[in-house]
Motif scaffolding. Structure first.
Motif, PDB file in Angstrom:
ATOM      1  N   PHE A   1       0.114  -1.303   0.262  1.00  0.00           N
ATOM      2  CA  PHE A   1       0.044   0.374  -0.270  1.00  0.00           C
ATOM      3  C   PHE A   1       1.042   0.910  -0.203  1.00  0.00           C
ATOM      4  N   LEU A   2       0.070   2.325  -0.401  1.00  0.00           N
ATOM      5  CA  LEU A   2       0.662   3.592  -0.205  1.00  0.00           C
ATOM      6  C   LEU A   2       0.178   5.223   0.060  1.00  0.00           C
ATOM      7  N   SER A   3       0.248   5.964   0.952  1.00  0.00           N
ATOM      8  CA  SER A   3      -0.442   6.648   1.133  1.00  0.00           C
ATOM      9  C   SER A   3       0.471   7.962   2.009  1.00  0.00           C
ATOM     10  N   ASN A   4      -0.243   8.977   3.089  1.00  0.00           N
ATOM     11  CA  ASN A   4       0.743   9.508   3.221  1.00  0.00           C
ATOM     12  C   ASN A   4       0.085   9.653   4.728  1.00  0.00           C
ATOM     13  N   LYS A   5       1.357   9.595   5.836  1.00  0.00           N
ATOM     14  CA  LYS A   5       1.305  10.018   7.036  1.00  0.00           C
ATOM     15  C   LYS A   5       0.250  10.956   7.509  1.00  0.00           C
ATOM     16  N   ALA A   6       0.029  12.042   6.527  1.00  0.00           N
ATOM     17  CA  ALA A   6      -0.212  13.399   7.189  1.00  0.00           C
ATOM     18  C   ALA A   6      -2.125  13.368   6.757  1.00  0.00           C
TER      19      ALA A   6
ATOM     20  N   THR B   1      -4.194  11.108   8.240  1.00  0.00           N
ATOM     21  CA  THR B   1      -3.512  10.205   9.855  1.00  0.00           C
ATOM     22  C   THR B   1      -5.262   8.950   9.916  1.00  0.00           C
ATOM     23  N   ARG B   2      -5.910   9.414   9.544  1.00  0.00           N
ATOM     24  CA  ARG B   2      -7.258   8.467   9.115  1.00  0.00           C
ATOM     25  C   ARG B   2      -7.136   7.367   8.259  1.00  0.00           C
ATOM     26  N   ASP B   3      -6.633   7.707   6.920  1.00  0.00           N
ATOM     27  CA  ASP B   3      -6.341   6.909   6.104  1.00  0.00           C
ATOM     28  C   ASP B   3      -5.337   5.864   6.655  1.00  0.00           C
ATOM     29  N   TRP B   4      -4.113   7.070   6.380  1.00  0.00           N
ATOM     30  CA  TRP B   4      -3.073   5.872   7.409  1.00  0.00           C
ATOM     31  C   TRP B   4      -3.408   4.934   8.726  1.00  0.00           C
TER      32      TRP B   4
ATOM     33  N   LYS C   1      -3.297   0.816   8.175  1.00  0.00           N
ATOM     34  CA  LYS C   1      -2.176  -0.162   8.416  1.00  0.00           C
ATOM     35  C   LYS C   1      -3.069  -1.217   9.276  1.00  0.00           C
ATOM     36  N   ASN C   2      -3.984  -0.806  10.272  1.00  0.00           N
ATOM     37  CA  ASN C   2      -5.283  -1.466  10.776  1.00  0.00           C
ATOM     38  C   ASN C   2      -5.636  -2.961  10.529  1.00  0.00           C
ATOM     39  N   LEU C   3      -5.415  -2.386   8.751  1.00  0.00           N
ATOM     40  CA  LEU C   3      -5.743  -3.658   7.792  1.00  0.00           C
ATOM     41  C   LEU C   3      -4.615  -4.564   7.499  1.00  0.00           C
TER      42      LEU C   3
ATOM     43  N   PRO D   1      -2.013  -4.592   5.486  1.00  0.00           N
ATOM     44  CA  PRO D   1      -0.966  -4.988   4.386  1.00  0.00           C
ATOM     45  C   PRO D   1      -0.012  -5.636   4.851  1.00  0.00           C
ATOM     46  N   ARG D   2       0.799  -6.579   3.117  1.00  0.00           N
ATOM     47  CA  ARG D   2       2.359  -6.462   3.735  1.00  0.00           C
ATOM     48  C   ARG D   2       2.594  -5.921   3.765  1.00  0.00           C
ATOM     49  N   SER D   3       2.848  -3.959   3.078  1.00  0.00           N
ATOM     50  CA  SER D   3       3.970  -2.911   3.518  1.00  0.00           C
ATOM     51  C   SER D   3       2.623  -1.899   2.797  1.00  0.00           C
ATOM     52  N   LEU D   4       3.589  -0.951   3.514  1.00  0.00           N
ATOM     53  CA  LEU D   4       2.820   0.719   3.977  1.00  0.00           C
ATOM     54  C   LEU D   4       4.241   1.610   3.775  1.00  0.00           C
ATOM     55  N   VAL D   5       3.937   2.288   2.490  1.00  0.00           N
ATOM     56  CA  VAL D   5       4.796   3.571   2.093  1.00  0.00           C
ATOM     57  C   VAL D   5       4.041   5.265   2.457  1.00  0.00           C
ATOM     58  N   SER D   6       4.811   6.099   3.187  1.00  0.00           N
ATOM     59  CA  SER D   6       4.362   7.174   3.262  1.00  0.00           C
ATOM     60  C   SER D   6       4.677   8.225   1.727  1.00  0.00           C
ATOM     61  N   THR D   7       4.410   8.744   0.736  1.00  0.00           N
ATOM     62  CA  THR D   7       4.641   9.721   0.625  1.00  0.00           C
ATOM     63  C   THR D   7       3.866  11.289   0.046  1.00  0.00           C
ATOM     64  N   THR D   8       3.568  12.443  -0.520  1.00  0.00           N
ATOM     65  CA  THR D   8       3.624  13.289   0.492  1.00  0.00           C
ATOM     66  C   THR D   8       2.665  13.981  -0.641  1.00  0.00           C
ATOM     67  N   THR D   9       1.784  13.654  -1.822  1.00  0.00           N
ATOM     68  CA  THR D   9       0.619  15.201  -2.108  1.00  0.00           C
ATOM     69  C   THR D   9       0.197  13.280  -2.599  1.00  0.00           C
ATOM     70  N   TRP D  10      -0.925  13.748  -3.472  1.00  0.00           N
ATOM     71  CA  TRP D  10      -1.830  12.408  -4.406  1.00  0.00           C
ATOM     72  C   TRP D  10      -1.354  12.707  -5.634  1.00  0.00           C
TER      73      TRP D  10
END
Length: 284
Positions: free
Chosen positions: A152-157, A159-162, A166-168, A170-179
């Protein structure tokens, strides 16, 4: 010498006029992609002339911007857009007073209440439902759904998505900055999936110049929390903007304008009603 003094005073007179003009308008923060679609959505209309939200440029962000303009009833010379593509930075700019108000809603828990006023709830707790989106043609669309194998890919900022992803587990979760960065990284196969709200199109595909995103069928995710418009407490327009929101948001709620906009934009999506919510609200 006289001419120099005259030019000096004329220059400073207009400089003061410009500064006063800049201070007198309401500065509205908005992401560039939302601003582009907002203009395409309106075409030759004003927000007050919008009676249906069904267009190919419709999205949650765009209809929220239209709704805000309907509520504030701003003339062209009364506002200016301030493009800001980072959700986290947008909140900081509101809290610092650099911008007066943000065009789209934000999660309440992401904002310091000592630095911003909140509108009433625009998206209520439990109403935010998202799909799990992958690149068009992804092999994941052919396999049995298993979130624990997905990158998965999302943005730590965000916060609710992140927290939700995380609670789901996944194998991995990486953060980036914008859509835009999310789209580019998925297109480059540096990640496989992200959360996104559903569009109004019948096929539920999120079409984009960078990459088209397709939802994993028959699964959706609930994101807990409430979303609100925010107004900077440091803004000279703060009291006026807050009073207008306090007055008009309940009226728009009563006449079901928010429900109408979210339904017609696809955010409240009839096609995904039978899909399974794969997380329980109490776990978020």
């Amino acid at each position: 010498m006289f001419r120099i003094l005259v030019k000096f005073f004329i220059f400073n007179y207009f400089l003061v006029r410009i500064c006063l003009a800049d201070d007198s308008v309401i500065k509205i923060g908005i992401p560039q992609d939302v601003l582009d679609d907002f203009h395409l959505f309106l075409a030759d209309r004003t927000p007050q002339e919008v009676f249906t939200y069904r267009t190919k440029y419709s999205s949650r962000d765009v209809v929220e911007t239209v709704l805000l303009f309907k509520i504030l009833e701003l003339n062209k010379n009364k506002y200016q857009f301030f493009t800001v593509n980072s959700y986290e930075r947008a909140i900081k700019l509101v809290q610092s007073g650099t911008i007066d108000i943000y065009a789209t809603t934000v999660w309440k828990n992401d904002v310091n209440p000592a630095k911003a006023f909140f509108s009433d709830e625009i998206i209520r707790d439990g109403e935010f439902i998202a799909g799990i989106y992958v690149k068009e043609g992804s092999e994941l669309l052919k396999k049995k759904f298993n979130i624990r194998t997905m990158k998965f890919l999302s943005n730590k900022a965000w916060t609710r998505d992140w927290k939700t992803i995380k609670n789901l587990g996944p194998r991995s979760l990486v953060s980036t900055t914008t859509w835009e960065s999310v789209l580019k990284m998925i297109n480059a196969n540096r990640a496989e999936a992200t959360l996104a709200s559903f569009p109004p199109s019948r096929d539920l595909v999120r079409y984009n110049k960078i990459v088209n995103l397709v939802p994993i069928p028959n699964v959706k995710v609930s994101i807990s929390g409430t979303r609100h418009w925010i107004v900077s407490r440091k803004s000279q327009h703060a009291q006026k903007l807050k009073a207008r929101l306090d007055e008009m948001v309940p009226k728009f709620r009563k006449k079901k304008e928010f429900f109408k906009a979210y339904m017609q934009s696809g955010f409240f999506n009839e096609r995904t009603v039978p899909w399974n919510v794969i997380n329980r609200k109490g776990h978020l």
